[in-house]
Design an enzyme around this catalytic site. Sequence first.
Site, short mmCIF file in Angstrom:
data_model
loop_
_atom_site.label_atom_id
_atom_site.label_comp_id
_atom_site.label_asym_id
_atom_site.label_seq_id
_atom_site.Cartn_x
_atom_site.Cartn_y
_atom_site.Cartn_z
N SER A 41 0.66 -1.19 -0.03
CA SER A 41 -0.05 -0.17 0.00
C SER A 41 0.86 1.28 0.06
O SER A 41 2.00 1.63 0.56
CB SER A 41 -1.14 0.31 1.23
OG SER A 41 -2.18 -0.78 1.27
N HIS A 96 -2.93 -11.37 0.60
CA HIS A 96 -3.07 -10.97 2.12
C HIS A 96 -3.74 -11.65 3.23
O HIS A 96 -4.41 -12.93 2.52
CB HIS A 96 -3.38 -9.73 2.45
CG HIS A 96 -2.91 -8.10 1.91
ND1 HIS A 96 -3.41 -7.88 0.63
CD2 HIS A 96 -2.13 -7.46 2.69
CE1 HIS A 96 -2.33 -6.95 0.78
NE2 HIS A 96 -1.61 -6.55 2.13
N GLU A 195 -5.83 -1.66 14.51
CA GLU A 195 -5.86 -1.91 15.97
C GLU A 195 -6.52 -0.97 16.93
O GLU A 195 -7.27 -0.21 16.60
CB GLU A 195 -4.63 -2.18 16.57
CG GLU A 195 -3.15 -2.79 15.94
CD GLU A 195 -3.18 -3.08 14.02
OE1 GLU A 195 -2.89 -1.92 14.30
OE2 GLU A 195 -3.38 -3.71 13.55
I1 8IG Z 1 -1.55 1.16 5.84
O1 8IG Z 1 -2.25 1.40 11.12
C1 8IG Z 1 -1.86 -0.13 7.31
N1 8IG Z 1 -2.16 -1.26 7.46
N2 8IG Z 1 -2.50 -3.63 11.63
N3 8IG Z 1 -2.44 -1.24 11.77
C2 8IG Z 1 -2.51 -2.40 10.48
N4 8IG Z 1 -2.21 -2.43 8.95
C3 8IG Z 1 -1.95 -1.26 8.64
C4 8IG Z 1 -2.20 -0.05 9.78
C5 8IG Z 1 -2.48 -0.32 10.69
N5 8IG Z 1 -1.85 1.05 8.05
#
Ligand code: 8IG
Length: 276
Positions: A41, A96, A195
């Site tokens: 990403s 994923h 989270e």
């Molecule tokens: I982009 O804040 C991204 N991926 N677990 N936590 C988690 N995955 C993520 C986050 C995040 N930001």
Amino acid sequence: MGNITTADPAAETSQFARRAAEHIAAATGVPEHDYALTLGSGWGGAAEMIGETTHVLPAEEIPGFHLSGVAGHPGTVSSILTPAGRRALVIGSRTHFYEGRGIDAVVHGVRTAAAAGARTMILTNGCGGLRPSFRPGVPVLISDHINMTSASPLRGAHFVDLTDLYSPRIRGIAREVDPTLEEGVYLQLAGPHYETPAEVAMVRSLGADLVGMSTALEAIAARAAGLEVFGISLVTNMAAGISDRPLSHAEVLEEGRSAGPRISRLLAGILERLDD
Ligand code: 8IG
């Protein structure tokens, strides 16, 4: 079903990766690739400066690859010719863990890279930052990981040493390219939810600096396949509860766009020096 494949699940998956690599070789006319990069990403355009893109394959035509369900992932696998005459395989379609296709699907790109001849696996991702200096838009070198998915891509008595999993050599090269780069420990959770603030406090106390939903499982599979592993995160958001901004994937994409030129130059600079 052949008795070899039923007896040895690892042989079965590497055979599948070999088929994917054969498809890539046939479709591109490039028999072997030297490096592989998985774009996470925010990293969608980050491979553009590493060389000339000579082939772009739709991911869904390659055995075992799937269109990513995540906005901002290109959904293609590309072959790039670097100025030094090397070949980079750019995997813009990551599966994923939270997609529920199983762990072999998650690491299929890495195994395909190894089967395609790659010696180096560059894993990139977007993630949440847990340290005050890890603000949105900051790239961070992964120094180590904590795998909190409770899963492994390896099966059977396959004990793999993960000391120095994230190549100190390539981290050194990255810091030559950009001496301001910091390092951090990446913690992978299964997701797809972000989270809670309480979970963020927990993972900080466990020693994590970055939190995300990819990379650790792929790094393990890459090491097991004999690849030199480099991991780099783009912090796209402060993890929940660290800032009072709500988390959104739109923010993730925006940070990727604004960090684009910097992380693109960085990857190009690293690849230029990899063979020295
Ligand atoms: I982009 O804040 C991204 N991926 N677990 N936590 C988690 N995955 C993520 C986050 C995040 N930001």
